[in-house]
Design a protein around this motif. Structure first.
Motif, PDB file in Angstrom:
ATOM      1  N   CYS A 163       2.064   1.703  -3.514  1.00 55.18           N
ATOM      2  CA  CYS A 163       0.949   2.176  -4.347  1.00 55.18           C
ATOM      3  C   CYS A 163       0.667   3.652  -4.089  1.00 55.18           C
ATOM      4  CB  CYS A 163      -0.306   1.336  -4.083  1.00 55.18           C
ATOM      5  SG  CYS A 163      -0.203  -0.332  -4.721  1.00 55.18           S
ATOM      6  N   ARG A 164       0.705   4.073  -2.822  1.00 58.12           N
ATOM      7  CA  ARG A 164       0.479   5.490  -2.499  1.00 58.12           C
ATOM      8  C   ARG A 164       1.550   6.373  -3.121  1.00 58.12           C
ATOM      9  NH1 ARG A 164      -0.050   3.945   2.914  1.00 58.12           N
ATOM     10  NH2 ARG A 164      -2.142   3.211   3.179  1.00 58.12           N
ATOM     11  N   ASP A 179       0.971   6.445  -6.833  1.00 59.04           N
ATOM     12  CA  ASP A 179      -0.232   7.227  -7.099  1.00 59.04           C
ATOM     13  C   ASP A 179       0.034   8.723  -6.947  1.00 59.04           C
ATOM     14  OD1 ASP A 179      -3.087   7.425  -7.627  1.00 59.04           O
ATOM     15  OD2 ASP A 179      -3.260   8.025  -5.516  1.00 59.04           O
ATOM     16  N   GLN A 180       0.796   9.100  -5.933  1.00 55.51           N
ATOM     17  CA  GLN A 180       1.111  10.514  -5.707  1.00 55.51           C
ATOM     18  C   GLN A 180       1.931  11.080  -6.867  1.00 55.51           C
ATOM     19  OE1 GLN A 180      -0.013  12.551  -3.404  1.00 55.51           O
ATOM     20  NE2 GLN A 180       1.160  14.245  -4.245  1.00 55.51           N
ATOM     21  N   LEU A 228       0.818  -1.209   0.000  1.00 57.49           N
ATOM     22  CA  LEU A 228       0.000   0.000   0.000  1.00 57.49           C
ATOM     23  C   LEU A 228       0.853   1.260   0.000  1.00 57.49           C
ATOM     24  CD1 LEU A 228      -2.882  -1.057   2.409  1.00 57.49           C
ATOM     25  CD2 LEU A 228      -2.970  -0.810  -0.078  1.00 57.49           C
ATOM     26  N   GLU A 229       1.979   1.244   0.704  1.00 56.05           N
ATOM     27  CA  GLU A 229       2.896   2.394   0.700  1.00 56.05           C
ATOM     28  C   GLU A 229       3.451   2.624  -0.700  1.00 56.05           C
ATOM     29  OE1 GLU A 229       3.948   4.756   2.981  1.00 56.05           O
ATOM     30  OE2 GLU A 229       2.216   4.009   4.074  1.00 56.05           O
TER      31      GLU A 229
END
Length: 188
Positions: A86-87, A90-91, A83-84
């Motif tokens: 992906c974040r 994504d950012q 998830l980190e």
């Protein structure tokens, strides 16, 4: 050893020639002098040793960042790491698309032109033709179609059709990721 040191102390304390030097002679005095000298040498070298250790840690951290951090064994930690990542992706992707970073138009091009073109090239019309659907469903039903529902055939059709999309989807994500990495490296 203890008795030898005790005799040495007695000798220096009772000897008329060495009595005035008894506190500055013997193995105990030498041990104290060597301990103080060793202590001063160690204290003088501690900053150098600490900087060497810190430099080594920094080099190892940089190499670890380059190679990739170890994957956690714990499923919760793995999910958190994913998830980190992906974040972070994504950012960066959002910054490119919103205009905060250059090259967002090239990333749009991947999804506006490359992905649709790749999807149009898929042989879905042949695969989902009436003849092929009839063939797949009849093969899934076997020799006694009244005993087995055609659900297995439908599932097989859907699974294979979805697998057709996997190639263009992976290629688009990889292209967008490569563009984002190139744009991060390129200061212009």
């Amino acid at each position: 050893m203890i008795t030898a040191r005790q005799r040495e102390r007695e000798f220096f304390a009772t000897s008329p020639d060495y009595r005035h030097l008894s506190s500055e002679m013997g193995s105990e005095y030498l041990a104290k002098l060597l301990s103080k000298h060793l202590e001063s040498v160690i204290k003088a070298r501690i900053p150098g040793i600490a900087s060497l250790i810190n430099r080594s840690i920094d080099e190892l951290e940089a190499e670890l960042d380059h190679l990739g951090r170890p994957v956690s064994i714990d499923a919760g930690a793995q999910l958190y790491t994913i998830l980190e990542l992906c974040r972070a992706f994504d950012q960066i992707f959002k910054e490119h698309l919103d205009g905060g970073r250059p090259g967002g138009d090239r990333i749009y091009g991947v999804f506006d032109y490359q992905l649709p073109a790749a999807l149009k090239k898929l042989p879905l019309d042949r695969y989902l033709s009436l003849q092929n659907v009839r063939k797949v469903i009849s093969e899934a039903d076997g020799y006694q179609p009244h005993l087995i529902a055609p659900k297995q055939g439908y599932r097989r059709l859907i699974d294979v059709a979805l697998n057709y999309f996997r190639g263009p989807e992976d290629a688009s994500v990889d292209a967008a990721k490569q563009l984002a990495e190139l744009l991060d490296e390129d200061p212009a």
